[in-house]
Design an enzyme around this catalytic site. Structure first.
Site: not given
Length: 349
Positions: A168-170
């Site tokens: 989700t960060d990327m």
């Protein structure tokens, strides 16, 4: 050849992973990305693996191909230097908590008055208007709050399972880059900059896709998916290695032929794709017993020759050190790699 964003200047005022990953995408497309760091905030050595002159590997991976600049925005001279730099910039990316940029004189309203053509990307946990806006956001938290972890893990139970890398960060870093590129196109037509936003929680919710469709269609919770359902999943082989197979409806009979289980084709529980999905636990057990008859190195070419999508489950070391695909792509991209700019470390106080 210069990248498509050659000549575009980006101010990367970000921490952790999502923001730097957004800047990394733009840098790899050829933009001149200037990584701006606060002199009183150590993000190069905190956490991670100390692998190169005291800097952690996580920082190095997501900040490659960027120039570096340290500016103290709490200092009047530093803020003046930053505002001067903003006049030359096309894009600003920041992922600080709400209110921080305004206090530092680096919010969209302030900077757009200095440079009306500026594209300003805010990357945050939950976004403006969310009741969670002031909460801290992390990849793990978003995977849980989005419903993603409710379908990730062993159907037989156990602790909740997150994806093995911070997807989700990327993901919302990439959404930020998509928003920026869209705003660049808008500016080409209108001459005006824009503020765009990418949020941590919105990202995995947008990825529910199949699982959301299943819920809306049936009214039932999709449940834990394991490594897949029925025939579309991972199977353990005789050598204790695992392979993934994905026989579509058209390729179902081919899979049974490769596994030498023709009797399964006549089993009323597995006659159609719908029935195979409904009886996926029983089907998995039947197929798993067949897979244990051969090592993975024998199964993979047999399935590939039958036109069935197949692949081993590899270790990280096998992918990075030995994978022929990685080596071939690296050779193809070596020209672009040779044009990467070295990181510069400037100081402005």
């Amino acid at each position: 050849m210069p990248g498509p964003l050659s000549g575009v200047r980006v101010l990367d005022f970000t921490l952790a992973l999502a923001g730097p990953f957004c800047g990394l995408v733009l840098a790899d497309l050829g933009a001149d990305v200037i990584k701006i760091e606060s002199p009183d905030l150590d993000i190069r050595t905190a956490g991670g693996l100390q692998v190169y002159q005291g800097e952690n590997s996580h920082f190095l991976v997501v900040n490659r191909n960027k120039r570096g600049l340290s500016i103290d925005l709490k200092d009047e001279r530093g803020r003046a230097a930053f505002h001067k730099l903003v006049k030359t910039a096309d894009i600003m990316v920041q992922n600080y908590r709400p209110g921080v940029m305004k206090r530092l004189g680096a919010d969209y309203q302030t900077l757009s008055a200095i440079n009306p053509g500026l594209i300003y990307c805010s990357i945050s946990g939950f976004g403006e208007g969310s009741p969670y806006a002031n909460l801290a956001g992390l990849d793990l938290i978003a995977q849980g709050m989005s419903g993603l972890m409710s379908v990730t893990g062993d159907p037989k139970g156990g602790e909740p399972v997150k994806a093995g890398t911070p997807v989700t960060d990327m993901g919302y870093g990439m959404y930020g880059a998509i928003g920026i590129l869209s705003a660049l196109y808008h500016r080409e037509k209108t001459g005006r900059g824009q503020q765009v936003e990418a949020t941590l929680l919105d990202t995995p919710i947008s990825w529910l896709t199949w699982r959301a469709a299943e819920y809306w269609g049936s009214g039932k919770e999709p449940g834990l998916q394991g490594s897949g359902r029925g025939a579309y999943r991972a199977f353990k082989c005789a050598d204790d290695r695992w392979v993934n197979i994905g026989p579509t409806n058209r390729l179902w009979s081919n899979a049974c032929r490769v596994l030498d289980i023709p009797e399964v084709l006549d089993d009323p529980r597995f006659k159609t794709q719908t029935l195979r999905n409904e009886n996926h636990l029983a089907l998995t057990e039947v197929l798993q017993q067949a897979f244990l008859k051969r090592p993975s190195a024998e199964w993979i070419p047999l399935f590939q020759e039958a036109g069935i999508p197949t692949g081993p489950i590899k270790l990280i070391s096998e992918v990075l050190e030995d994978d022929p695909h990685v080596k071939a792509r690296q050779r193809r991209l070596v020209g672009a790699m040779l044009t990467q700019r070295p990181s510069l470390h400037l100081k402005a106080r």
